[in-house]
Write a protein that holds these residues in place. Structure first.
Motif, short mmCIF file in Angstrom:
data_model
loop_
_atom_site.label_atom_id
_atom_site.label_comp_id
_atom_site.label_asym_id
_atom_site.label_seq_id
_atom_site.Cartn_x
_atom_site.Cartn_y
_atom_site.Cartn_z
N GLY A 1 6.54 6.14 2.30
CA GLY A 1 6.56 5.33 3.51
C GLY A 1 5.27 5.34 4.30
N SER A 2 4.36 6.28 3.96
CA SER A 2 3.08 6.31 4.67
C SER A 2 2.17 5.20 4.16
CB SER A 2 2.40 7.67 4.48
OG SER A 2 2.08 7.88 3.12
N GLY A 3 1.39 4.67 5.05
CA GLY A 3 0.54 3.55 4.70
C GLY A 3 -0.72 3.99 3.98
N GLY A 4 -1.38 3.06 3.33
CA GLY A 4 -2.65 3.31 2.68
C GLY A 4 -3.74 2.50 3.34
N SER A 5 -4.81 2.27 2.62
CA SER A 5 -5.92 1.51 3.19
C SER A 5 -6.67 0.81 2.07
CB SER A 5 -6.86 2.42 3.98
OG SER A 5 -7.41 3.41 3.13
N LEU B 1 0.79 -1.23 0.00
CA LEU B 1 0.00 0.00 0.00
C LEU B 1 0.82 1.28 0.00
CD1 LEU B 1 -2.86 -0.96 2.49
CD2 LEU B 1 -2.89 -0.99 -0.01
N SER B 2 2.12 1.23 0.22
CA SER B 2 2.95 2.42 0.18
C SER B 2 3.76 2.41 -1.11
CB SER B 2 3.90 2.47 1.39
OG SER B 2 4.68 3.65 1.34
N LEU B 3 3.66 3.48 -1.89
CA LEU B 3 4.28 3.53 -3.22
C LEU B 3 5.59 4.31 -3.17
CD1 LEU B 3 1.11 4.34 -5.37
CD2 LEU B 3 2.00 2.10 -4.65
N PRO B 4 6.73 3.64 -3.42
CA PRO B 4 8.01 4.36 -3.42
C PRO B 4 8.20 5.24 -4.65
CG PRO B 4 8.33 2.07 -4.05
CD PRO B 4 6.89 2.19 -3.66
N HIS B 5 7.38 5.02 -5.69
CA HIS B 5 7.46 5.83 -6.90
C HIS B 5 6.05 6.17 -7.33
CE1 HIS B 5 8.66 7.17 -10.96
NE2 HIS B 5 7.55 6.57 -11.34
N LYS B 6 5.82 7.41 -7.74
CA LYS B 6 4.52 7.83 -8.23
C LYS B 6 4.72 8.84 -9.34
CE LYS B 6 0.03 9.67 -6.76
NZ LYS B 6 -0.77 10.18 -5.62
N ASP B 7 4.51 8.40 -10.59
CA ASP B 7 4.72 9.35 -11.67
C ASP B 7 3.46 10.16 -11.93
OD1 ASP B 7 4.64 7.00 -14.50
OD2 ASP B 7 3.06 7.62 -13.15
N GLN B 8 3.63 11.31 -12.56
CA GLN B 8 2.52 12.19 -12.87
C GLN B 8 1.90 11.79 -14.21
OE1 GLN B 8 1.32 14.57 -10.71
NE2 GLN B 8 2.79 13.51 -9.38
N PRO B 9 0.62 12.09 -14.40
CA PRO B 9 0.00 11.73 -15.68
C PRO B 9 0.71 12.38 -16.85
CG PRO B 9 -1.66 12.43 -14.08
CD PRO B 9 -0.32 12.74 -13.48
N LEU B 10 0.91 11.61 -17.91
CA LEU B 10 1.50 12.16 -19.13
C LEU B 10 0.42 12.94 -19.86
CD1 LEU B 10 3.96 12.24 -21.05
CD2 LEU B 10 2.97 10.28 -22.21
N LEU B 11 0.68 14.21 -20.11
CA LEU B 11 -0.34 15.05 -20.73
C LEU B 11 -0.05 15.37 -22.19
CD1 LEU B 11 -1.15 17.65 -17.93
CD2 LEU B 11 -2.41 15.59 -18.56
N THR B 12 1.18 15.24 -22.64
CA THR B 12 1.50 15.70 -23.98
C THR B 12 2.39 14.71 -24.71
OG1 THR B 12 3.38 16.92 -23.11
CG2 THR B 12 1.33 18.13 -23.37
N LEU B 13 2.57 14.98 -26.00
CA LEU B 13 3.45 14.14 -26.81
C LEU B 13 4.90 14.33 -26.41
CD1 LEU B 13 1.88 14.90 -30.29
CD2 LEU B 13 1.52 12.86 -28.91
#
Length: 539
Positions: free
Chosen positions: A487-491, A24-36
């Protein structure tokens, strides 16, 4: 070499049989790709050659001040299939050619400061697509940086097209002043001057977008809009004489030919070049509200939708064109242009079909490299099979080696653990695998399969506009996830509905090795659900 595997911090109440910190904790989080991304090089399959002696390119006189075209046509000379695709306005960041990577201030400029194509001998050539795309990218850079150098360059590259225009068949054309043959795709053999539908469509975008800039003068705006009208007139010209790029095929579908070849049936029917040109029709329609531009846009999207099965190469790299259908010869970069182009077609038309097609292309073959820092593969407790494949030294695909399986190895872990990885990609003829990058198992691959082995984090994020609809099936329990980061947990929540229940979703991403959908409204806003647990778009 040291063991790259590390034990996670123990936590109670496992999720899907995994420690909560891992699930539930994501060490990587990419942003949405908006353009070419960066544009492809149109001439990558061949090289320019000096035309034969006596070749004449009938350039128009320089110094155009507007209104060269007496009157725009009011009817199309051909009929083709349409499906009612609209051309919606979208937020600024989602419009064509926005937020591209900053263009370099160093390029192969001529004495006037215009970017040129430099061939193997060092000779510089005018190259319409290269120059138009440079202008569009400079405009994008100006919007984000407000550096006037970029706006000046955009105007300079538009002026080069105006100065090098050819006026034939009641329209403007942008000539390629060199001979050129494609070394892989047979039949593409051009003698100067030749013309490209990709250049014509992209020129529409450049002239319209310059006209929309608040910083230009009223006189400049009038010139750019008149230039756009003169280019738009070339879309009314059929393939019964030279030059041309519009074609209606035997099934009644309209094509914008990037490489128009006589006889017309031998053309490449190139997908990416046509879509880039369609963005120009969208720009022109949004500016002018010309109903024939909308019809051409609709017809083009109808063609792309109809021939998607010819573009798609299930579980591998998509096909470059409809004629030669060779995925590997041109490399996987065009596949990712297709992914991003279908994303924009979905935004600009509001049609979910293009969003679904984008999803399929991502699933077929997604980005090979992670980041420079790599990623982390989680392993559940138990026995795993590792593989060696015949690849290039960095793990990328080699057409001659073809990902042949060389060896396997069984490894067993008593507890959930993890290892660094440098690559995630589809292995030819197999599923998606991760390449371990350090330790005793460096160079070995493990297959993606949640919750047994998966790349931790959120990757390949795409946004949908308009939001799409997912459906929870009746009387079936489903788990939805709220992820933490740093490092923060999710649910999690378990949901079950007495009847089919719909919810909108606005993003799709690969999270911990699964295609997940983000719910965007209602009491589950912000939660993610595995795509395999729901239906989408009413299907």
């Amino acid at each position: 070499m040291g063991n790259p595997f590390t034990d996670p911090t123990p936590a109670p109440a496992p999720v899907d049989g995994l420690p909560r910190s891992m699930a539930l904790s994501l060490p990587h989080k990419d942003q949405p790709l908006l353009t070419l991304g960066p544009t492809p090089e149109q001439l990558s399959g061949g090289s320019p050659k000096t035309p034969s002696a006596g070749t004449v390119i009938p350039y128009a006189e320089e110094g155009f001040t507007g209104q060269e075209l007496a009157e725009l046509p009011t009817t199309l000379p051909f009929e083709f299939a349409t499906s009612g695709h609209p051309a919606f306005d979208v937020p600024e960041s989602m419009r064509p050619w926005r937020n591209r990577p900053l263009v370099s201030k160093t390029a192969n400029y001529d004495s006037a400061g215009v970017a040129m194509f430099k061939d193997a001998s060092g000779k510089l050539w005018d190259h319409p697509v290269l120059q138009i795309q440079f202008g569009l990218s400079a405009l994008a850079a100006y919007r984000t940086s407000q550096d006037p150098w970029y706006l000046t360059k955009a105007k300079l590259h538009a002026q080069r097209q105006i100065d090098r225009r050819v006026v034939l068949r009641g329209a403007w054309w942008f000539p390629y002043p060199f001979d050129w043959s494609h070394t892989v795709h047979t039949g593409l053999d051009f003698k100067a001057p030749w013309y490209s539908g990709m250049a014509q469509g992209e020129a529409l975008s450049l002239f319209v977008q310059l006209a929309q800039m608040p910083e230009i003068t009223a006189e400049e705006r009038a010139v750019y809009l008149d230039a756009a009208d003169n280019v738009f007139a070339s879309f009314f010209v059929g393939d019964d004489a030279q030059p041309w790029f519009m074609l209606v095929d035997a099934e009644g579908y309209a094509w914008i030919q990037e490489y128009p070849v006589d006889a017309p049936g031998t053309s490449d029917f190139t997908f990416n070049g046509m879509i880039f040109a369609l963005f120009g029709l969208w720009d022109y329609y949004r500016q002018t509200q010309n109903e024939l531009a909308l019809k051409l846009w609709d017809g083009g999207l109808t063609t792309i939708d109809h021939y998607f099965s010819r573009l798609r190469n299930p579980n591998w790299i998509s096909y470059y064109c409809n004629t030669h259908r060779s995925p590997a010869a041109l490399g996987y970069t065009y596949h990712h242009h297709h992914v991003n182009q279908f994303m924009q077609l979905a935004w600009l038309s509001g049609r979910f079909s293009f969003a679904r097609q984008m999803d399929r292309l991502i699933d077929d073959y997604s980005s090979s490299l992670l980041t420079e820092a790599g990623g982390t593969v989680a392993f559940a407790a138990g026995t795993h099979t590792l593989y060696k494949f015949d690849t290039r030294s960095d793990g990328s695909y080699s057409q001659t080696r073809n990902d042949a399986q060389l060896a396997t190895k069984k490894v067993t872990f008593t507890r959930a653990t993890s290892a660094p990885a440098s690559m995630r990609r589809r292995i030819k003829g197999c599923g998606v695998y991760y390449r371990i990058s350090a330790g005793a198992y460096a160079g070995w691959w493990v297959g993606e399969y949640y919750p047994k082995a998966f790349l931790r984090g959120q990757w390949l994020t795409r946004s949908y506009l308009p939001h799409r609809t997912l459906t929870f099936p009746a009387n079936v329990a489903r788990t939805v996830y709220l992820y933490g980061t740093g490092g923060s947990g999710g649910s999690t929540k378990t949901v079950k509905f007495v009847a089919d229940s719909n919810a909108p979703f606005d993003q799709r991403a690969y999270i911990n090795g699964r295609a997940m959908l983000r719910i965007s409204a209602g009491r589950l806003t912000g939660y993610w659900v595995w795509q395999g647990d729901v239906r989408t778009d009413g299907l």
